[in-house]
Design a protein around this motif. Structure first.
Motif, short mmCIF file in Angstrom:
data_model
loop_
_atom_site.label_atom_id
_atom_site.label_comp_id
_atom_site.label_asym_id
_atom_site.label_seq_id
_atom_site.Cartn_x
_atom_site.Cartn_y
_atom_site.Cartn_z
N UNK A 276 0.85 -1.20 0.00
CA UNK A 276 0.00 0.00 0.00
C UNK A 276 0.88 1.25 0.00
N UNK A 277 0.28 2.39 -0.27
CA UNK A 277 1.00 3.66 -0.18
C UNK A 277 1.40 3.93 1.26
N UNK A 278 2.46 4.69 1.45
CA UNK A 278 2.96 4.97 2.80
C UNK A 278 1.96 5.70 3.68
N UNK A 279 1.06 6.45 3.09
CA UNK A 279 0.10 7.21 3.90
C UNK A 279 -1.29 6.56 3.94
N UNK A 280 -1.38 5.29 3.59
CA UNK A 280 -2.65 4.56 3.65
C UNK A 280 -2.98 4.25 5.11
N UNK A 281 -3.99 4.89 5.64
CA UNK A 281 -4.37 4.72 7.05
C UNK A 281 -5.50 3.71 7.24
N UNK A 282 -5.92 3.05 6.16
CA UNK A 282 -7.01 2.08 6.27
C UNK A 282 -6.55 0.73 6.81
N UNK A 283 -5.26 0.54 6.92
CA UNK A 283 -4.71 -0.75 7.37
C UNK A 283 -5.05 -0.99 8.84
N UNK A 284 -4.92 0.03 9.66
CA UNK A 284 -5.14 -0.14 11.10
C UNK A 284 -6.59 0.21 11.41
N UNK A 285 -7.34 -0.81 11.86
CA UNK A 285 -8.76 -0.64 12.19
C UNK A 285 -9.21 -1.80 13.07
N UNK A 286 -10.32 -1.65 13.68
CA UNK A 286 -10.85 -2.72 14.52
C UNK A 286 -11.35 -3.87 13.66
N UNK A 287 -11.09 -5.10 14.12
CA UNK A 287 -11.60 -6.30 13.45
C UNK A 287 -12.47 -7.10 14.42
N UNK A 288 -12.81 -6.47 15.53
CA UNK A 288 -13.58 -7.11 16.59
C UNK A 288 -14.82 -7.80 16.04
N UNK A 289 -15.13 -8.99 16.43
CA UNK A 289 -14.50 -9.88 17.41
C UNK A 289 -13.47 -10.82 16.79
N UNK A 290 -13.09 -10.57 15.54
CA UNK A 290 -12.13 -11.43 14.85
C UNK A 290 -10.71 -10.96 15.15
N UNK A 291 -9.86 -11.88 15.60
CA UNK A 291 -8.47 -11.52 15.88
C UNK A 291 -7.65 -11.60 14.60
N UNK A 292 -6.83 -10.57 14.36
CA UNK A 292 -6.02 -10.49 13.15
C UNK A 292 -4.66 -9.91 13.54
N UNK A 293 -3.59 -10.55 13.08
CA UNK A 293 -2.25 -10.04 13.30
C UNK A 293 -1.78 -9.37 12.01
#
Length: 190
Positions: free
Chosen positions: A145-162
Motif C-alpha cells: 500500500x501507499x505509505x500514507x494509507x491509514x485504512x490498514x489499522x482498524x478494529x476487526x472485533x471480534x475477529x483476531x487479526x495479526x
C-alpha cells in the motif's frame, strides 16, 4: 586543488561509512539487550487472564515475535516511535494484544528487524510470545500500500487479526514510498 577536493571527498566518505557502521552496531546492541529482557519476561507464566487488564507503557519490552521461516526471534516493544523501533518490533499502542479478539499491529524497520521480510510466504507461522502465553498465527496474505494509507489499522472485533508492517521496497534508499503488509490469523491450535 583537485587533489585536495578528492582527499576531502574520500575523508567525508570514510566518515559517513564509519557513522553508518556505528549506528548499525548500536542498533544491534540495543536489540540484543531488549531480546534478553523479553526472554526473561516470557519465561515467567503469569495469570492467563492477565491480558484483560495488561496495559504496558510506551517503551516497555513486552515479548518476542518469533518467525521460524526467518529463524528470527525479535523483541517486541510497546510503541512505534523511532527510539522504540531501534529496540525491536513496535506494537501499535492503540491496537490489541493476543486474546483481546481484535486487530494486533506490529511494525519494524525493513533494514533491521524485518530485513528478510520479503521471504515470508503464505501459511508461514508467526509466534507471539508474551508473559501470559504463546500465540501462533498463520500468514494468510500480503499486500503493498501507499505509505500514507491509514485504512490498514482498524478494529476487526471480534475477529483476531495479526498485521505486520514495514517499509517497501525492501532495498530502497531513503524514505520508502510504500508499505508491505502481512496478514495472519490465529492457528486452529491456539
Amino acid at each position: 586543488m583537485i587533489r585536495k577536493l578528492a582527499l576531502l571527498c574520500l575523508a567525508l566518505g570514510i566518515i559517513l561509512i564509519g557513522y553508518g557502521a556505528w549506528q548499525f552496531v548500536q542498533g544491534k546492541t540495543e536489540q540484543h539487550h531488549t531480546l534478553k529482557t523479553a526472554k526473561a519476561l516470557t519465561t515467567v507464566k503469569e495469570d492467563p487472564v492477565q491480558y484483560k487488564n495488561w496495559n504496558p507503557k510506551k517503551g516497555d519490552t513486552i515479548g518476542i515475535l518469533s518467525i521460524p521461516r526467518l529463524k528470527a526471534n525479535l523483541p517486541i516493544v510497546e510503541g512505534t516511535s523511532e527510539d522504540q523501533l531501534k529496540k525491536g518490533v513496535g506494537h501499535y499502542k492503540t491496537s490489541a494484544l493476543p486474546k483481546q479478539q481484535d486487530q494486533i499491529v506490529f511494525s519494524g524497520h525493513r533494514d533491521t528487524v524485518f530485513r528478510h521480510f520479503g521471504e515470508l510466504q503464505k501459511k508461514d507461522k508467526i509466534i507471539v510470545k508474551l508473559p501470559y502465553g504463546n500465540f501462533t498465527y498463520v500468514i494468510d496474505h500480503m499486500k503493498i500500500v501507499d505509505q500514507d494509507d491509514r485504512t490498514i489499522i482498524h478494529s476487526t472485533k471480534p475477529k483476531e487479526e495479526l498485521v505486520l508492517t514495514t517499509c517497501y521496497p525492501f532495498h530502497y534508499i531513503g524514505n520508502a514510498p510504500k508499505r508491505y503488509i502481512v496478514y495472519a490469523y490465529p492457528s486452529k491450535k491456539n
